[in-house]
Design a protein around this motif. Structure first.
Motif, PDB file in Angstrom:
ATOM      1  N   TYR A 129      -3.554  -2.479  65.487  1.00 21.26           N
ATOM      2  CA  TYR A 129      -3.118  -3.510  64.540  1.00 21.26           C
ATOM      3  C   TYR A 129      -4.181  -3.752  63.471  1.00 21.26           C
ATOM      4  N   PHE A 130      -5.453  -3.671  63.862  1.00 21.63           N
ATOM      5  CA  PHE A 130      -6.533  -3.885  62.907  1.00 21.63           C
ATOM      6  C   PHE A 130      -6.515  -2.801  61.827  1.00 21.63           C
ATOM      7  N   LYS A 132      -3.874  -0.809  61.168  1.00 20.82           N
ATOM      8  CA  LYS A 132      -2.541  -0.742  60.560  1.00 20.82           C
ATOM      9  C   LYS A 132      -2.386  -1.734  59.411  1.00 20.82           C
ATOM     10  N   PHE A 133      -2.778  -2.985  59.637  1.00 19.62           N
ATOM     11  CA  PHE A 133      -2.532  -4.044  58.669  1.00 19.62           C
ATOM     12  C   PHE A 133      -3.767  -4.447  57.859  1.00 19.62           C
ATOM     13  N   GLY A 134      -4.933  -3.947  58.263  1.00 16.19           N
ATOM     14  CA  GLY A 134      -6.143  -4.375  57.587  1.00 16.19           C
ATOM     15  C   GLY A 134      -6.675  -5.648  58.219  1.00 16.19           C
ATOM     16  N   PRO A 135      -7.949  -5.957  58.004  1.00 14.42           N
ATOM     17  CA  PRO A 135      -8.590  -7.088  58.697  1.00 14.42           C
ATOM     18  C   PRO A 135      -7.883  -8.430  58.523  1.00 14.42           C
ATOM     19  N   ALA A 136      -7.550  -8.817  57.286  1.00 13.24           N
ATOM     20  CA  ALA A 136      -7.004 -10.157  57.043  1.00 13.24           C
ATOM     21  C   ALA A 136      -5.658 -10.349  57.744  1.00 13.24           C
ATOM     22  N   LYS A 137      -4.697  -9.462  57.465  1.00 16.85           N
ATOM     23  CA  LYS A 137      -3.370  -9.600  58.073  1.00 16.85           C
ATOM     24  C   LYS A 137      -3.441  -9.480  59.588  1.00 16.85           C
ATOM     25  N   ALA A 138      -4.287  -8.587  60.076  1.00 18.53           N
ATOM     26  CA  ALA A 138      -4.364  -8.368  61.521  1.00 18.53           C
ATOM     27  C   ALA A 138      -4.820  -9.625  62.248  1.00 18.53           C
ATOM     28  N   VAL A 139      -5.809 -10.322  61.700  1.00 16.58           N
ATOM     29  CA  VAL A 139      -6.323 -11.536  62.342  1.00 16.58           C
ATOM     30  C   VAL A 139      -5.242 -12.615  62.400  1.00 16.58           C
ATOM     31  N   VAL A 140      -4.446 -12.740  61.333  1.00 17.89           N
ATOM     32  CA  VAL A 140      -3.387 -13.754  61.300  1.00 17.89           C
ATOM     33  C   VAL A 140      -2.228 -13.354  62.221  1.00 17.89           C
ATOM     34  N   LEU A 141      -1.743 -12.136  62.083  1.00 17.46           N
ATOM     35  CA  LEU A 141      -0.572 -11.703  62.854  1.00 17.46           C
ATOM     36  C   LEU A 141      -0.864 -11.605  64.346  1.00 17.46           C
ATOM     37  N   ALA A 142      -2.114 -11.258  64.695  1.00 21.40           N
ATOM     38  CA  ALA A 142      -2.456 -11.108  66.109  1.00 21.40           C
ATOM     39  C   ALA A 142      -2.277 -12.405  66.881  1.00 21.40           C
ATOM     40  N   ARG A 143      -2.360 -13.540  66.203  1.00 24.08           N
ATOM     41  CA  ARG A 143      -2.168 -14.828  66.878  1.00 24.08           C
ATOM     42  C   ARG A 143      -0.803 -14.909  67.563  1.00 24.08           C
ATOM     43  N   PHE A 144       0.172 -14.197  67.045  1.00 21.36           N
ATOM     44  CA  PHE A 144       1.530 -14.307  67.555  1.00 21.36           C
ATOM     45  C   PHE A 144       1.868 -13.213  68.570  1.00 21.36           C
ATOM     46  N   ILE A 145       0.865 -12.413  68.974  1.00 23.52           N
ATOM     47  CA  ILE A 145       1.119 -11.321  69.913  1.00 23.52           C
ATOM     48  C   ILE A 145       0.271 -11.533  71.163  1.00 23.52           C
ATOM     49  N   PRO A 146       0.905 -11.800  72.312  1.00 21.23           N
ATOM     50  CA  PRO A 146       0.128 -11.971  73.540  1.00 21.23           C
ATOM     51  C   PRO A 146      -0.766 -10.767  73.804  1.00 21.23           C
ATOM     52  N   ILE A 147      -1.905 -11.010  74.411  1.00 21.60           N
ATOM     53  CA  ILE A 147      -2.940 -10.026  74.741  1.00 21.60           C
ATOM     54  C   ILE A 147      -3.691  -9.584  73.483  1.00 21.60           C
ATOM     55  N   VAL A 148      -2.957  -9.176  72.438  1.00 17.46           N
ATOM     56  CA  VAL A 148      -3.620  -8.736  71.210  1.00 17.46           C
ATOM     57  C   VAL A 148      -4.454  -9.855  70.620  1.00 17.46           C
ATOM     58  N   PHE A 221       8.741  -7.974  60.422  1.00 19.84           N
ATOM     59  CA  PHE A 221       8.880  -7.978  58.962  1.00 19.84           C
ATOM     60  C   PHE A 221       7.777  -7.161  58.293  1.00 19.84           C
ATOM     61  N   GLU A 222       6.574  -7.189  58.866  1.00 19.33           N
ATOM     62  CA  GLU A 222       5.485  -6.391  58.307  1.00 19.33           C
ATOM     63  C   GLU A 222       5.774  -4.897  58.467  1.00 19.33           C
ATOM     64  N   PHE A 223       6.273  -4.505  59.640  1.00 23.52           N
ATOM     65  CA  PHE A 223       6.619  -3.115  59.851  1.00 23.52           C
ATOM     66  C   PHE A 223       7.737  -2.686  58.900  1.00 23.52           C
ATOM     67  N   LEU A 224       8.728  -3.570  58.727  1.00 23.69           N
ATOM     68  CA  LEU A 224       9.847  -3.260  57.846  1.00 23.69           C
ATOM     69  C   LEU A 224       9.373  -3.106  56.407  1.00 23.69           C
ATOM     70  N   ARG A 225       8.506  -4.024  55.961  1.00 23.55           N
ATOM     71  CA  ARG A 225       8.003  -3.936  54.598  1.00 23.55           C
ATOM     72  C   ARG A 225       7.135  -2.693  54.410  1.00 23.55           C
ATOM     73  N   ASP A 226       6.323  -2.383  55.434  1.00 23.95           N
ATOM     74  CA  ASP A 226       5.479  -1.198  55.356  1.00 23.95           C
ATOM     75  C   ASP A 226       6.329   0.072  55.305  1.00 23.95           C
ATOM     76  N   ARG A 227       7.398   0.085  56.090  1.00 22.00           N
ATOM     77  CA  ARG A 227       8.281   1.256  56.099  1.00 22.00           C
ATOM     78  C   ARG A 227       8.969   1.430  54.751  1.00 22.00           C
ATOM     79  N   ARG A 228       9.436   0.322  54.167  1.00 25.05           N
ATOM     80  CA  ARG A 228      10.072   0.410  52.851  1.00 25.05           C
ATOM     81  C   ARG A 228       9.088   0.869  51.794  1.00 25.05           C
ATOM     82  N   ALA A 229       7.862   0.345  51.872  1.00 22.83           N
ATOM     83  CA  ALA A 229       6.846   0.769  50.901  1.00 22.83           C
ATOM     84  C   ALA A 229       6.542   2.252  51.054  1.00 22.83           C
ATOM     85  N   ARG A 230       6.494   2.713  52.304  1.00 23.32           N
ATOM     86  CA  ARG A 230       6.232   4.131  52.527  1.00 23.32           C
ATOM     87  C   ARG A 230       7.375   4.986  51.990  1.00 23.32           C
TER      88      ARG A 230
END
Length: 273
Positions: A129-130, A132-148, A221-230
């Protein structure tokens, strides 16, 4: 006297038999301070990943509502202000400790054999995740994922994320996660009580499942946006390649045309005499 001793032994046995994975028991036993300690431990200590952070926050929000005593029993209502202010502070402090440990001890901190409380795949998932999303997004999004959310903090420190940058996004993620789930529980408490009364423990698994679904929505939503951007990037690359190929073909045709024109105007050998 014997009866009193037996009662004391029974009460002690019940307290020792506390299930740390049952958020309702945790709330009833430790109250507001227990919520603070668990938030700190889950985000700051590697052994705290098994605590039920999401469901605990949801039920803490319910326990701070006007129907708290009716659901959990008299005297169990928690301070909403204490939760909304103290909760994020403890989560921020815990995550900052995790980052410091990672920065202090680095990769060797994670080089240990798999056990019941530790698996290398937890660290690998946090690193994924770090990256994949970069430091800033990873720190925020990780809050919503158990264990991560437990392992990403020391991973960020070990990978060299500056402490000030981590603190900024740590604060953003903690407030969104803690206060967001608390307020959901608080606002839905009356509807929950009207629907199921004080039997909330019978519905804890569906509630946890719902919370997990809500928690992973930002990641989806991040995965979906990343996939569309790709896909957009691939489409642009195809168009650019096609345009380049067309330009080359057009240049070749123009060259051939100019070459033929030049040949037609060139006098043949001996014709000018």
């Amino acid at each position: 006297m014997a009866v009193d001793t037996a009662e004391n032994i029974r009460a002690l046995a019940e307290s020792v038999a506390l299930n740390p994975l049952d958020p309702k028991e945790l709330l009833q036993t430790f109250g507001l301070i227990g919520v603070w300690v668990i938030l700190f431990a889950e985000t700051g200590l590697l052994v705290g990943f098994f605590f039920p952070g999401d469901s605990l926050l949801f039920l803490a929000g319910v326990a701070s509502s006007p129907v708290a005593d009716a659901i959990f029993g008299d005297g169990t209502r928690l301070s909403l202000a204490g939760l909304l202010i103290g909760g994020p502070i403890c989560a921020i402090a815990g995550a900052q400790l995790g980052h410091w440990l990672g920065a202090r001890y680095g990769r060797p901190m994670f080089e240990r054999p798999n056990s019941r409380l530790f698996k290398k795949e937890y660290v690998e998932k946090a690193e994924y995740y770090f990256q994949k999303f970069g430091p800033a997004k990873a720190v925020v999004l990780a809050r919503f994922i158990p264990i991560v959310r437990t392992f990403l903090n020391p991973v960020a420190g070990a990978l060299g994320m500056p402490a000030r940058q981590f603190l900024l996004w740590n604060i953003v993620g903690a407030v969104l996660w803690v206060d967001g789930i608390l307020l959901i529980g608080y606002l839905l408490a009356e509807q929950i009580y009207q629907a199921i009364g004080d039997k909330i423990d019978h519905y804890i698994l569906p509630v946890v499942a719902l919370i997990i679904v809500i928690s992973v929505l930002p990641i989806f939503f991040e995965f979906l946006r990343d996939r569309r951007a790709r896909k957009r990037g691939e489409a642009v690359a195809v168009i650019a390649a096609a345009s380049a190929a067309g330009a080359v073909e057009a240049a070749r045709e123009a060259f051939d045309h100019d070459g033929h024109q030049h040949d037609r105007h060139r006098p043949e050998h001996g014709q000018d005499r």
